[in-house]
Scaffold this active site. Sequence first.
Site, mmCIF file in Angstrom:
data_model
loop_
_atom_site.group_PDB
_atom_site.id
_atom_site.type_symbol
_atom_site.label_atom_id
_atom_site.label_comp_id
_atom_site.label_asym_id
_atom_site.label_seq_id
_atom_site.Cartn_x
_atom_site.Cartn_y
_atom_site.Cartn_z
ATOM 1 N N ASP A 22 0.855 -1.182 0.000
ATOM 2 C CA ASP A 22 0.000 0.000 0.000
ATOM 3 C C ASP A 22 0.888 1.227 0.000
ATOM 4 O O ASP A 22 1.914 1.249 0.653
ATOM 5 C CB ASP A 22 -0.877 0.003 1.257
ATOM 6 C CG ASP A 22 -2.092 -0.883 1.067
ATOM 7 O OD1 ASP A 22 -2.608 -0.900 -0.068
ATOM 8 O OD2 ASP A 22 -2.484 -1.566 2.012
ATOM 9 N N ARG A 62 -15.651 21.569 1.008
ATOM 10 C CA ARG A 62 -14.292 21.118 0.728
ATOM 11 C C ARG A 62 -13.286 22.268 0.880
ATOM 12 O O ARG A 62 -12.369 22.429 0.085
ATOM 13 C CB ARG A 62 -14.210 20.473 -0.662
ATOM 14 C CG ARG A 62 -15.011 19.168 -0.690
ATOM 15 C CD ARG A 62 -14.671 18.306 -1.848
ATOM 16 N NE ARG A 62 -15.099 18.945 -3.087
ATOM 17 C CZ ARG A 62 -14.401 18.922 -4.198
ATOM 18 N NH1 ARG A 62 -13.240 18.342 -4.246
ATOM 19 N NH2 ARG A 62 -14.856 19.522 -5.272
ATOM 20 N N ASP A 71 -6.231 23.999 11.879
ATOM 21 C CA ASP A 71 -6.368 22.758 11.112
ATOM 22 C C ASP A 71 -5.471 21.693 11.730
ATOM 23 O O ASP A 71 -4.252 21.748 11.639
ATOM 24 C CB ASP A 71 -5.954 23.046 9.650
ATOM 25 C CG ASP A 71 -6.222 21.855 8.765
ATOM 26 O OD1 ASP A 71 -6.505 20.763 9.308
ATOM 27 O OD2 ASP A 71 -6.134 22.018 7.541
ATOM 28 N N ASP A 78 -5.358 -4.349 6.229
ATOM 29 C CA ASP A 78 -5.941 -4.243 7.557
ATOM 30 C C ASP A 78 -7.464 -4.193 7.537
ATOM 31 O O ASP A 78 -8.112 -4.620 8.460
ATOM 32 C CB ASP A 78 -5.367 -3.038 8.308
ATOM 33 C CG ASP A 78 -5.470 -1.754 7.495
ATOM 34 O OD1 ASP A 78 -6.053 -1.794 6.392
ATOM 35 O OD2 ASP A 78 -4.964 -0.717 7.956
ATOM 36 N N ASP A 92 -10.058 -5.712 2.669
ATOM 37 C CA ASP A 92 -8.825 -6.363 2.235
ATOM 38 C C ASP A 92 -8.890 -7.879 2.405
ATOM 39 O O ASP A 92 -8.059 -8.609 1.869
ATOM 40 C CB ASP A 92 -7.630 -5.876 3.076
ATOM 41 C CG ASP A 92 -7.185 -4.484 2.658
ATOM 42 O OD1 ASP A 92 -7.403 -4.147 1.480
ATOM 43 O OD2 ASP A 92 -6.634 -3.764 3.502
#
Lengths: 603, 680
Positions: B305, B380, B342, B516, B520
């Site tokens: 990954d 967004r 943030d 995980d 998967d």
Amino acid sequence: MTINGWLQILFFFAVILAVTKPLGVFMAHVFNRERTFLDPVLRPIERIIYRLTGVKEDREMRWTEYAVAMLLFSMVSMLVLYAQQRLQYYLPFNPQKLAGIIPHSTFNTAASFTTNTNWQSYVPEVTMSYLTQMAGLAYHNFTSAAVGIALAIAFIRGIAQRQKDTLGNFWVDMTRATLWVLLPFCLVGSLVLVAGGVTQNLRPYDTVKLVDPQTIEVDKKDANGNVVTDASGQPVKETQQVTEQVIAQGPVASQEFIKEWGTNGGGFFNTNSAHPFENPTPFTNLIEMIAIFAISAGLTYTLGRMTGSQRHGWAVFAAMAVLFFAGIAVSYWAEAKGNPLLTGVDQTTSAMQSGGNMEGKEVRFGLANSTLWATITTNASCGAVNSMHDSYTPLGGLVPLANIQLSEVIFGGVGAGMYGILIYVVLSVFIAGLMVGRTPEYLGKKVEAYDVKMAMLNVLIFPLTILVFTAYSSISPDFGTSQLNNAGPHGLSEMLYAFTSGTGNNGSAFAGISANTYWYNTTIGISMLFGRFLMIVPMLALAGSLGRKKITPPSLGTFPVTTPLFAALLVSVILIVGALTFFPVLSLGPIVEHFLMYAGHTF
Amino acid sequence: MTKEKRTISIWDPKIISRAIWDSFRKLNPITMMKNPVMFVVEVGSVITTILLIRDIVTGAPNIGFELQITLWLWFTVLFANFAEAMAEGRGKAQAETLRRARTETMARRLTSNGQIEVVPAPRLRRDDIVIVSAGEFIPGDGEVIEGIASIDESAITGESAPVIREAGGDRSAVTGGTRVLSDQIKVRITSNPGETFIDRMIALVEGAERQKTPNEIALNILLAGLTIIFLLAVVTLQPFAIYSNSPQSIFVLVSLLVCLIPTTIGALLSAIGIAGMDRLVQHNVLAMSGRAVEAAGDVNTLLLDKTGTITLGNRQAVEFIPLSGVKEQELADAAQLSSLADETPEGRSIVVLAKEKYGLRGRDLQPHEARFIAFTAQTRMSGVDYDRREIRKGAADAIEKYVDTNGGQAPREMREIVERIAKAGGTPLVVADNKRPLGVIHLKDIVKGGMKERFDQLRAMGIKTVMITGDNPLTAATIARESGVDDFLAEAKPEDKMALIRREQAEGKLVAMTGDGTNDAPALAQADVGVAMNTGTQAAKEAGNMVDLDSNPTKLIEVVEIGKQLLMTRGALTTFSIANDVAKYFAIIPAMFSVAFPAINALNIMRLATPQSAILSAVIFNALIIIALIPLALKGVKYRPMSAAALLRRNLLIYGLGGIIIPFIGIKIIDVIIVALGLA
């Protein structure tokens, strides 16, 4: 050793190297059923054979069916040969009116020719009728060789194919091996030999007057043919004048070429290729030697071609070549050195003589070509001889013995050498393959427990048969050691050689042993059958198992089977397995004999 | 990391003393029979012992020699047992630390009518629901179905930093024996007593139910076959010796046999297997079977990954690119302001960049009545409103829309910059101040240090690496290039992963992957080596054949190396063992026959003193080499990433050629010593 001698050896090898590729490509075409230049003639014949026998050309067999077909075929052929020998007196082409043969010898010969061994415990020219020779023995010379080639091809298919259950059709492979690989070459080869002076006729034996009559000493016999003994029980000797000689004749050339081309080795005459009618000149000698190695060398190229790894084919060829050169070097060296106990005999090499140990060798071949022949005939499981191995120096005689004991994989018998060495390839890959940190794989096929089991079963047959039978013979004075011509280590070598030659399906004789007895005929017969069929069945099982596996594509992490290092590894595994098995007995045979010879003893 | 905890010294005196005791216990012929090579040695030892007793009773000569041979034969068997016991001992020591984690705890079980009852943990069954609060041990393996908690998993991972476990998502699995540090969670138990993770782990490291792996079985067959061959060679040697008028004593024949059969590898084979599993455990990876470890050595393709494995978990700001007419400083200032609240890693990286590159410190906006706008999936964008300033940052199209609706217009230049960043594989974030676009922040995936080297090593080993990412192909290609990965799968959905694995396997390749999430699980099950992260869901853990307790996806590379090392160690010791026989022949054969044929002494190339000293030296060497190689068997042959051809050359040289030469030297030295000591 002379430069001339080595040049001849190298020339021979150069020819083998040159024919390897064309023959290999040709055989790949034949067994992949691709076009060859012989198709216009042979294809129609092949079709007729299938129509007559009901063989379905495209039906493939699993390994079990392939094995059963092969075993049945061999069994029936063996029974036919048995019957033919027993009944030969009543059959045609028997100008010498030779009688039927005694059972144990018949069994031995039937086993011998069926297994491509061609061990001969009999004297052919006074035992076998022309019909038995031509229709019985020569038939087996072809079929046993064809069986070997078919099996090798089946094994190669197992390696090359992916996830397939079948290995091909036994009958088709047999037919194609005979029609394409054996017959055409034998036709040409036999004619070349005839041109070179090899006899080919169906005449009764000639009786000729000796130019120089000889006087010999023989046991005196009474009117009933019994040996007359004196007061102390010793046979009474009398002298006899010999003025005539019987010269055996026969269809020799036609049998001679297939004898080498199919690595059979069964001579038309007792002295085999040392006989001037079988092998008259250095030229025929060369042709015959090339014929011994040609198919087996070619099959290495076929292996590379069919598995798509040409370099692997060459690596296998290289391993064989290294072992071949090791053998010829030792043998030639030992014989050229001569016998230290022969004092007062000029053993030096000169323009007028070969020098070295010439006992049991033909002067027309000399040292180089005699030792070369002895090396290749035992490398290749052929067993034809042009010199008497029993008369070699201990180390010179060790070479043929060791060659066979390395499982007949140095080029080896036609087909048999190929599948034999492939077993060792699988074992080498397994032992050392682990060292690259992967489950061992051979050309992408994982070598797993079942495969190792089959390979080991195959490897076990040699020590089991050779050692057990020789051991039993060596402590049996009544039937084992009583047949020996020599005592001590040399006697042990004679027994060991007999069982080694039988099990290795070689057929060459060390001689010096009277093998035409109930015990030796039976046990050597059994050795030959074990050495052939008990080794083939696990081999085919392994082929079947490999054939069903998937192929992992090669990567940098793959065990390389194409490198010089691999060839060296293969050589070491063959040597170590062979040496570890046979070193103890060899040390009591030729090795100790060698040291004793230099200490002044002879046997 | 506190990994040291798991590494137990080979020469731990406690383990050694227990192993010595175990080596005698293992003499039981029924257990010995599982190891054909060593069983033959034991039978040989019994035979010589009986003959020795007979000879002592009858007062035969040579008792000293016979006694020594017999003792060393027994030592050979004991040394083999010792090697296995040592390997098991290390596992047992680890099992003990694990057992401590399984201390009897009480569980608060939720009954069907909502009542809470207190029961001992071993009485919990699958699907029971328990409540665990801060300070309590989790009573069994399970899944968090309610709540979130920080948990100390050091008992199983050895990692002291607490981890977060929460209901839903991919971090819901908890392990029995771990301790809740804060909060309270409701856990659904997923395994019955005796089948829990820790139980399995204990069984694995103890090697109690260790099954022979496929390759081990194959190797055992080879060794058994060789043993039969040598048995034939030695048994038939006696008739040949009788023929040659030099019959041998049984002591000598048994000695020859024991020296020839592959005792070195036979003795160490099971220790190698146990040690391999053990090494995985030391790396905090738990293999469900030895088969999986072997398969790891064979892997052709690694699926990795991107996030967390190849790149650091998150993108980081690397550059502020102002539009023309805007000062860099101004853009940096706005970017920093928009990100002060943030808390995402991206946001923090912007603050860090502003500080490091432009010297902007964090500011206290409290007096300005600042109002922070959090990121939502609708807008967004995120940002801050203060002092009538409206600062926003967000995806290009979102900001563009925001600028548009407020009457402004996004300049072409902005689009160009955005496009350029996207093409380079980065993520552009546009910053606007009061609807005026100021510039673009370049966010970039940071490839972890050293990845390129690791991929180069993998390539040298013949392993292809494939990066799996949800990014678009453009971004994926850039990261693939930067990290040196061989191939990538962009915009990957779980089913794409599955398809890729199937495709590779159809070509005959072996595939390894980590995962995980529940989605998967199918791919983990399909892969030949599926390493599930311990933080993952129960489904993922059950689908894979290994669990990484550290949940470190890079671990796959170590797993592959451990698998290779295991196979290599076996191969190396097999080769060594067989190669040893050459020297032993040269020691024993001349010794056997030099009385009958003094000339054969020419083969005594080591010039060993007497026939008895030669045979004794070979037997002693054969026994001692087992002890000498135990550390190698337990630690494994050193693995270096290189091509198979180079590895083969190297190992053949060390273990093949070395295996031929070393015993010549060793036997000679032993001969000199025992002669000096007057033992033979």
